[in-house]
Structure formats: C-alpha cells, structure tokens
Design a protein around this motif. Structure first.
Motif, PDB file in Angstrom:
ATOM      1  N   VAL A   1       0.867  -1.177   0.000  1.00 55.70           N
ATOM      2  CA  VAL A   1       0.000   0.000   0.000  1.00 55.70           C
ATOM      3  C   VAL A   1       0.901   1.224   0.000  1.00 55.70           C
ATOM      4  N   ASP A   2       0.794   2.057  -1.030  1.00 56.82           N
ATOM      5  CA  ASP A   2       1.562   3.300  -1.091  1.00 56.82           C
ATOM      6  C   ASP A   2       0.728   4.426  -0.495  1.00 56.82           C
ATOM      7  N   LEU A   3       1.222   4.967   0.601  1.00 63.85           N
ATOM      8  CA  LEU A   3       0.559   6.083   1.258  1.00 63.85           C
ATOM      9  C   LEU A   3       1.252   7.368   0.819  1.00 63.85           C
ATOM     10  N   LEU A   4       1.278   8.412   1.641  1.00 57.49           N
ATOM     11  CA  LEU A   4       1.891   9.678   1.228  1.00 57.49           C
ATOM     12  C   LEU A   4       3.404   9.560   1.080  1.00 57.49           C
ATOM     13  N   SER A   5       4.074   9.155   2.134  1.00 57.22           N
ATOM     14  CA  SER A   5       5.539   9.118   2.117  1.00 57.22           C
ATOM     15  C   SER A   5       6.088   7.730   2.420  1.00 57.22           C
TER      16      SER A   5
ATOM     17  N   GLY B   1     -13.770  -9.262   8.803  1.00 61.55           N
ATOM     18  CA  GLY B   1     -13.285  -8.051   9.453  1.00 61.55           C
ATOM     19  C   GLY B   1     -12.850  -7.004   8.439  1.00 61.55           C
ATOM     20  N   THR B   2     -12.380  -5.882   8.944  1.00 63.76           N
ATOM     21  CA  THR B   2     -11.970  -4.757   8.105  1.00 63.76           C
ATOM     22  C   THR B   2     -10.657  -4.193   8.619  1.00 63.76           C
ATOM     23  N   MET B   3      -9.826  -3.702   7.688  1.00 62.27           N
ATOM     24  CA  MET B   3      -8.595  -3.017   8.049  1.00 62.27           C
ATOM     25  C   MET B   3      -8.575  -1.647   7.394  1.00 62.27           C
ATOM     26  N   ILE B   4      -7.901  -0.699   8.057  1.00 62.89           N
ATOM     27  CA  ILE B   4      -7.699   0.643   7.517  1.00 62.89           C
ATOM     28  C   ILE B   4      -6.203   0.920   7.539  1.00 62.89           C
ATOM     29  N   PHE B   5      -5.676   1.436   6.429  1.00 64.72           N
ATOM     30  CA  PHE B   5      -4.289   1.897   6.327  1.00 64.72           C
ATOM     31  C   PHE B   5      -4.372   3.391   6.060  1.00 64.72           C
ATOM     32  N   HIS B   6      -3.700   4.210   6.898  1.00 66.76           N
ATOM     33  CA  HIS B   6      -3.856   5.650   6.771  1.00 66.76           C
ATOM     34  C   HIS B   6      -2.543   6.369   7.053  1.00 66.76           C
TER      35      HIS B   6
ATOM     36  N   LYS C   1       9.812   2.471  17.745  1.00 66.77           N
ATOM     37  CA  LYS C   1       9.320   2.526  16.370  1.00 66.77           C
ATOM     38  C   LYS C   1       7.805   2.609  16.248  1.00 66.77           C
ATOM     39  N   TYR C   2       7.070   2.046  17.212  1.00 64.64           N
ATOM     40  CA  TYR C   2       5.624   1.977  17.042  1.00 64.64           C
ATOM     41  C   TYR C   2       4.912   1.927  18.388  1.00 64.64           C
ATOM     42  N   LYS C   3       3.586   2.131  18.310  1.00 69.81           N
ATOM     43  CA  LYS C   3       2.684   1.971  19.443  1.00 69.81           C
ATOM     44  C   LYS C   3       1.523   1.113  18.956  1.00 69.81           C
ATOM     45  N   ILE C   4       1.101   0.171  19.792  1.00 66.44           N
ATOM     46  CA  ILE C   4      -0.034  -0.669  19.451  1.00 66.44           C
ATOM     47  C   ILE C   4      -1.035  -0.604  20.601  1.00 66.44           C
ATOM     48  N   TYR C   5      -2.285  -0.383  20.252  1.00 69.94           N
ATOM     49  CA  TYR C   5      -3.380  -0.366  21.220  1.00 69.94           C
ATOM     50  C   TYR C   5      -4.381  -1.431  20.797  1.00 69.94           C
ATOM     51  N   TRP C   6      -5.033  -2.086  21.763  1.00 69.93           N
ATOM     52  CA  TRP C   6      -6.011  -3.105  21.426  1.00 69.93           C
ATOM     53  C   TRP C   6      -7.141  -3.105  22.437  1.00 69.93           C
ATOM     54  N   GLY C   7      -8.230  -3.744  22.014  1.00 63.59           N
ATOM     55  CA  GLY C   7      -9.375  -3.821  22.905  1.00 63.59           C
ATOM     56  C   GLY C   7     -10.502  -4.622  22.310  1.00 63.59           C
ATOM     57  N   ASN C   8     -11.656  -4.489  22.969  1.00 62.89           N
ATOM     58  CA  ASN C   8     -12.853  -5.218  22.591  1.00 62.89           C
ATOM     59  C   ASN C   8     -14.005  -4.222  22.655  1.00 62.89           C
ATOM     60  N   GLU C   9     -14.749  -4.114  21.585  1.00 59.55           N
ATOM     61  CA  GLU C   9     -15.881  -3.183  21.520  1.00 59.55           C
ATOM     62  C   GLU C   9     -17.107  -3.944  21.028  1.00 59.55           C
ATOM     63  N   ASN C  10     -18.128  -4.006  21.856  1.00 55.30           N
ATOM     64  CA  ASN C  10     -19.367  -4.716  21.517  1.00 55.30           C
ATOM     65  C   ASN C  10     -19.116  -6.176  21.146  1.00 55.30           C
ATOM     66  N   GLY C  11     -18.213  -6.821  21.848  1.00 59.43           N
ATOM     67  CA  GLY C  11     -17.936  -8.240  21.603  1.00 59.43           C
ATOM     68  C   GLY C  11     -17.033  -8.518  20.420  1.00 59.43           C
TER      69      GLY C  11
ATOM     70  N   GLY D   1       5.743   5.582  12.455  1.00 62.19           N
ATOM     71  CA  GLY D   1       6.267   6.309  11.305  1.00 62.19           C
ATOM     72  C   GLY D   1       5.246   7.177  10.602  1.00 62.19           C
ATOM     73  N   GLY D   2       4.302   7.736  11.339  1.00 65.00           N
ATOM     74  CA  GLY D   2       3.272   8.575  10.728  1.00 65.00           C
ATOM     75  C   GLY D   2       2.140   7.790  10.094  1.00 65.00           C
ATOM     76  N   VAL D   3       2.187   6.482  10.193  1.00 63.76           N
ATOM     77  CA  VAL D   3       1.181   5.602   9.594  1.00 63.76           C
ATOM     78  C   VAL D   3       0.304   5.039  10.704  1.00 63.76           C
ATOM     79  N   ARG D   4      -0.990   4.951  10.429  1.00 66.57           N
ATOM     80  CA  ARG D   4      -1.922   4.290  11.337  1.00 66.57           C
ATOM     81  C   ARG D   4      -2.561   3.124  10.598  1.00 66.57           C
ATOM     82  N   ILE D   5      -2.560   1.963  11.238  1.00 63.70           N
ATOM     83  CA  ILE D   5      -3.180   0.776  10.663  1.00 63.70           C
ATOM     84  C   ILE D   5      -4.105   0.195  11.718  1.00 63.70           C
ATOM     85  N   TYR D   6      -5.318  -0.117  11.307  1.00 60.41           N
ATOM     86  CA  TYR D   6      -6.328  -0.621  12.225  1.00 60.41           C
ATOM     87  C   TYR D   6      -6.902  -1.932  11.703  1.00 60.41           C
ATOM     88  N   TYR D   7      -7.331  -2.784  12.629  1.00 60.11           N
ATOM     89  CA  TYR D   7      -8.336  -3.782  12.288  1.00 60.11           C
ATOM     90  C   TYR D   7      -9.440  -3.651  13.312  1.00 60.11           C
ATOM     91  N   PHE D   8     -10.649  -3.971  12.905  1.00 61.83           N
ATOM     92  CA  PHE D   8     -11.781  -3.859  13.816  1.00 61.83           C
ATOM     93  C   PHE D   8     -12.911  -4.760  13.353  1.00 61.83           C
TER      94      PHE D   8
END
Length: 153
Positions: A32-36, A67-72, A94-104, A113-120
């Motif tokens: 995935v090519d983002l801005l930089s 599921g779904t992923m977002i690359f931003h 180099k990075y920070k990772i956060y996780w959790g559970n929302e509505n099961g 590196g200025g990039v955010r990647i999610y799965y939810f």
C-alpha cells in the motif's frame, strides 16, 4: 470389480477431505503506497480494497469476509476506532499498538512512522489471523524527488 474400485476410492477421498480441511488460506503480500511510505503486509485474499485520497492524506479500506482493516497516513482523519477505550498497549521506539474489545468484537490500532493501521469488527475466531497481519507490517519510506529550486534567486 466394483467393490475393489470403491475400496480404493474411499481412502483416497477421505485423505483429500482431510487435506482440504487442514489447508491454509491463500496469503500474499499486499503493498500500500501512502503519502511518504510504502506498507507491505501479509494478508489473506481481501474481498474489497478502496482507496481514498484527500488533501491531507491517503486512506485504504481493506475488507475481508470476517473483518476490516484501515491503512492511513495524513492529517485530519478520525475513525470510530480512535474513540474506543484500549484494554492494553505496547510501546517501542518505532511503534505503538493499542487493542481492545468493543461490543464483543476485537480491534487493534498500530501507529508507527506517521502511519496508522487498524483492524476492527473481528470475531474471536479470526483474531489470531489479524494479529499475524499486524505482526507482518513492514514500513519503508518512499523516495520523493525534491522540487527544483527556483532560478530567479
């Protein structure tokens, strides 16, 4: 003669069904090519990939059957996942990772590196697959030529 053929086919068919059940899903490297940056990640075959460019950034929405992923990369974009309360986090240089559970359903946010990647919206049965995707992230800065200096100086 028919009994011999059937007795030979039954073990063959049984072994094929066991092989098929234990077969891994098809995994390939998606870039995935983002801005930089270019993000390479090992993913199963996605169902749908949508790219959205806006003035301050680039967003990829990648949908799978479970599921779904977002690359931003960019500014001024917020996602519902950003509002979720994390149950835990991991921080390195180099990075920070956060996780959790929302509505099961499980979610994870990777920031580096200025990039955010999610799965939810991921079920418990699929969580390991998405965690493996996050672990496979490789981020590389893209080389962008500098604009030529003005000759009027």
């Amino acid at each position: 003669m028919a009994k011999i053929i059937i007795s030979l086919l039954i073990p063959l068919l049984a072994s094929c069904s066991v092989l098929n059940r234990n077969a891994r899903s098809s995994v390939s490297t998606m870039c995935v090519d983002l801005l930089s940056t270019r993000v390479a990640v090992d993913v199963p075959t996605p169902l749908c990939i949508n790219k959205e460019n806006y003035e301050e950034g680039v967003i990829y929405f990648v949908s799978f059957n479970d599921g779904t992923m977002i690359f931003h990369e960019g500014a001024l974009a917020g996602f519902d996942v950003d509002e979720y309360t994390p149950l835990g986090s991991e921080h390195t240089k180099k990075y920070k990772i956060y996780w959790g559970n929302e509505n099961g359903k499980f979610w994870k946010k990777y920031v580096g590196g200025g990039v955010r990647i999610y799965y939810f919206d991921v079920n418990k049965e699929s969580k390991k697959k998405y965690d493996d995707i996050i672990k496979s992230i490789r981020i590389r800065k893209l080389w962008r030529p500098k604009s030529p200096a003005s000759s009027n100086e």
